[in-house]
Design a protein around this motif. Structure first.
Motif, PDB file in Angstrom:
ATOM      1  N   ASN A 165       0.842  -1.184   0.000  1.00 38.95           N
ATOM      2  CA  ASN A 165       0.000   0.000   0.000  1.00 38.95           C
ATOM      3  C   ASN A 165       0.882   1.241   0.000  1.00 38.95           C
ATOM      4  O   ASN A 165       1.621   1.458  -0.940  1.00 38.95           O
ATOM      5  N   ASP A 166       0.861   2.008   1.049  1.00 34.72           N
ATOM      6  CA  ASP A 166       1.659   3.231   1.078  1.00 34.72           C
ATOM      7  C   ASP A 166       3.128   2.963   1.405  1.00 34.72           C
ATOM      8  O   ASP A 166       4.011   3.663   0.927  1.00 34.72           O
TER       9      ASP A 166
ATOM     10  N   THR B 118      -6.272   6.618 -11.423  1.00 35.72           N
ATOM     11  CA  THR B 118      -5.850   6.893 -10.043  1.00 35.72           C
ATOM     12  C   THR B 118      -4.975   5.765  -9.509  1.00 35.72           C
ATOM     13  O   THR B 118      -3.925   5.997  -8.894  1.00 35.72           O
ATOM     14  N   GLU B 119      -5.407   4.533  -9.770  1.00 42.23           N
ATOM     15  CA  GLU B 119      -4.672   3.354  -9.322  1.00 42.23           C
ATOM     16  C   GLU B 119      -3.284   3.318  -9.947  1.00 42.23           C
ATOM     17  O   GLU B 119      -2.278   3.063  -9.271  1.00 42.23           O
TER      18      GLU B 119
ATOM     19  N   GLU C  74      -0.948   6.118  -8.566  1.00 44.59           N
ATOM     20  CA  GLU C  74      -0.491   5.831  -7.204  1.00 44.59           C
ATOM     21  C   GLU C  74       0.573   4.737  -7.219  1.00 44.59           C
ATOM     22  O   GLU C  74       1.595   4.835  -6.532  1.00 44.59           O
ATOM     23  N   PHE C  75       0.361   3.694  -8.015  1.00 44.63           N
ATOM     24  CA  PHE C  75       1.299   2.570  -8.059  1.00 44.63           C
ATOM     25  C   PHE C  75       2.660   3.008  -8.583  1.00 44.63           C
ATOM     26  O   PHE C  75       3.686   2.785  -7.927  1.00 44.63           O
TER      27      PHE C  75
ATOM     28  N   SER D 255       4.013   5.810  -8.771  1.00 46.55           N
ATOM     29  CA  SER D 255       4.684   6.861  -8.005  1.00 46.55           C
ATOM     30  C   SER D 255       5.684   6.283  -7.010  1.00 46.55           C
ATOM     31  O   SER D 255       6.554   6.996  -6.505  1.00 46.55           O
ATOM     32  N   HIS D 256       5.590   5.001  -6.722  1.00 48.12           N
ATOM     33  CA  HIS D 256       6.499   4.337  -5.777  1.00 48.12           C
ATOM     34  C   HIS D 256       7.757   3.812  -6.455  1.00 48.12           C
ATOM     35  O   HIS D 256       8.583   3.177  -5.794  1.00 48.12           O
TER      36      HIS D 256
ATOM     37  N   TYR E  81       8.883   6.773   2.872  1.00 50.56           N
ATOM     38  CA  TYR E  81       7.768   5.821   2.912  1.00 50.56           C
ATOM     39  C   TYR E  81       7.686   5.035   4.227  1.00 50.56           C
ATOM     40  O   TYR E  81       6.883   4.120   4.340  1.00 50.56           O
TER      41      TYR E  81
END
Length: 486
Positions: A37-38, A71-72, A75-76, A78-79, A107
């Protein structure tokens, strides 16, 4: 509700085929399911001079088949971060350490680090040494190393490689990938064996006649000719995948279903496989190489790109393993694997002993058909049990009947892919479905005596047509034990 896992992944070979086809899609599925997740980040490293944006675009393209929402997807990816890297340059490791520490803080990764070496094994020693010397491994969190096959080219090279890696990582930190161990039906072997008293009680030489393991491929070497011509079917498929399957079929019931006890049972089973002499290799193992098929236009192996015109590399192996313990004394384990065969199939047959047919007439006396437990691994996933029943009609005639179960396509579509399962296992620190050094070492000892024997001989190649069931010598091998391939 899933338990979120926290770690920094550093992927060496991040621009390569394995990362694109397997690793990024598997990480995305873990992200989508909430296991990531985050609190995760990925550093991709390779020689290419990419930016973060170029890298993220490559990751994005690799997961388009999952149809992520905007959005998914945002977000993915970006890591994901990219660091151009020369594995032989110490200064590059300093840059890597700086980026790793930055992401750890950003993180809240708790100093948990997973290093995935998706590149040639001859770099493994250099990379692991630098990871330790440059302080990229941490003291506060966990450090885990994932490595791909081939792990060495024989026992001695594997031992040297293992010694190099052990200088930086302990054995319980090393996760050697064999993707077959992530397959659903491979993991089902233990469930079928030990979850059914019916089979548990008869899983021995009193009731089992022979065991057959087949790993067959329709494809040829494709674009892997350069690698395959230095490896062959023996090293590419038998030393790892096939012997891992055999160990699961042959092992004693583990004391508990924990990583430690399952590994101990597998290692003991591999150690009980007889190491053949040169004469016994000739008696119990055969090889083949595919020829052209004029009807389909398929090339001979020796005509494939990057393959030597007079190559003596085998594309097919069949053999009989002997397991020297009380449970399996006298039960042959027949194994085979090859390319350019009639169909793609990974399948296991447990062939039970037959008995005189009490229902046959005197004129047609003979043995009952064998009961057979079949475990389908791919492309079909499921199992079947062949029993004997009465044929419909006036006479009391016995015929084989099959009870079968097959996983639905819907269930398979929603089931984790092998790499997804194995990455999650590594995140959790569960090494059950990875190979321990002792398993690797014994597998090489078994295979080395075969390879060394064959290297002293000149095979009569090619000896089977592309699209066939393999060379005749494989059928002749089983005939010695009055058996046939199921």
């Amino acid at each position: 509700m899933t338990d979120e896992q926290t770690a920094l992944f550093t992927i060496f070979g991040a621009t390569g085929d394995l990362a694109q086809r397997k690793l990024y899609p598997s990480l995305f599925r873990l992200f989508r399911k909430g296991f990531l997740n985050d609190s995760f980040a990925v550093i991709g490293t390779a020689r290419r001079d990419w930016s973060n944006d170029v890298y993220r675009n490559a990751v994005s393209e690799s997961i388009q088949s999952f149809q992520p929402t905007s959005t998914e997807l945002a977000e993915f990816i970006s890591h994901f971060y990219y660091q151009a890297h020369d594995v032989n340059n110490s200064e590059d490791y300093s840059l890597l350490q700086t980026l790793a520490d930055t992401l750890d803080n950003k993180y809240n990764l708790k100093s948990n680090r997973i290093f995935y070496l998706a590149m040639a094994p001859h770099f493994f020693g250099t990379i692991t040494q630098q990871l330790k010397e440059q302080g990229i491994t941490t003291k506060d969190g966990f450090n885990r190393l994932i490595i791909e096959k081939p792990f060495g080219s024989d026992y001695q090279t594997a031992l040297s490689l293992n010694n190099e890696i052990n200088a930086a990582f302990e054995e319980d930190q090393i996760f050697r990938i064999d993707h077959y161990l992530g397959k659903e039906m491979i993991q089902n072997i233990s469930a079928i064996r030990f979850g059914n008293p019916l089979f548990t009680s008869i899983w021995n030489n009193t009731y089992i006649d022979n065991v057959q393991v087949t790993l067959a491929e329709e494809l040829g070497v494709e674009d892997r000719g350069g690698y395959y011509d230095t490896s062959g079917a023996l090293k590419d498929m038998i030393q790892n995948h096939t012997l891992q399957v055999v160990s699961l079929l042959a092992m004693e019931p583990p004391k508990t279903f924990t990583e430690r006890d399952i590994r101990s049972a597998k290692i003991a089973a591999l150690n009980d496989i007889k190491l053949y002499s040169a004469e016994e290799v000739a008696e119990n193992f055969v090889r083949g190489q595919y020829d052209a098929n004029p009807n389909t236009g398929q090339l001979a192996y020796r005509q494939e790109p990057n393959v030597a015109p007079e190559s003596q590399t085998e594309t097919y192996v069949a053999g009989k393993l002997t397991i020297e313990n009380q449970r399996w004394q006298g039960v042959p384990f027949f194994i085979r694997s090859g390319k350019r065969l009639s169909k793609k199939e990974t399948i296991i047959h447990i062939v039970f002993k037959s008995d005189l047919n009490p229902f046959a007439t005197k004129e047609a006396a003979g043995l009952l058909p064998n009961n057979i437990l079949t475990i389908y691994i791919q492309p079909t996933e499921g199992f079947s049990l062949t029993l004997n029943g009465k044929e419909i009609g006036d006479n009391f005639k016995i015929e084989p009947l099959k009870l079968a179960f097959e996983h639905s396509s819907e269930a398979l579509d929603n089931s984790p892919e092998a790499y997804e399962k194995l990455l999650l296992d590594c995140l959790k620190g569960d090494g059950t479905n990875f190979t321990h050094w002792d398993e690797v070492a014994q597998s090489w000892r078994i295979v080395d005596v075969i390879r060394q024997t064959w290297d002293k001989q000149t095979p009569d190649f090619p000896n089977y047509i592309s699209g066939s069931n393999g060379p005749k010598c494989a059928d002749d091998l089983l005939a010695k034990d009055h058996a046939i391939w199921i």
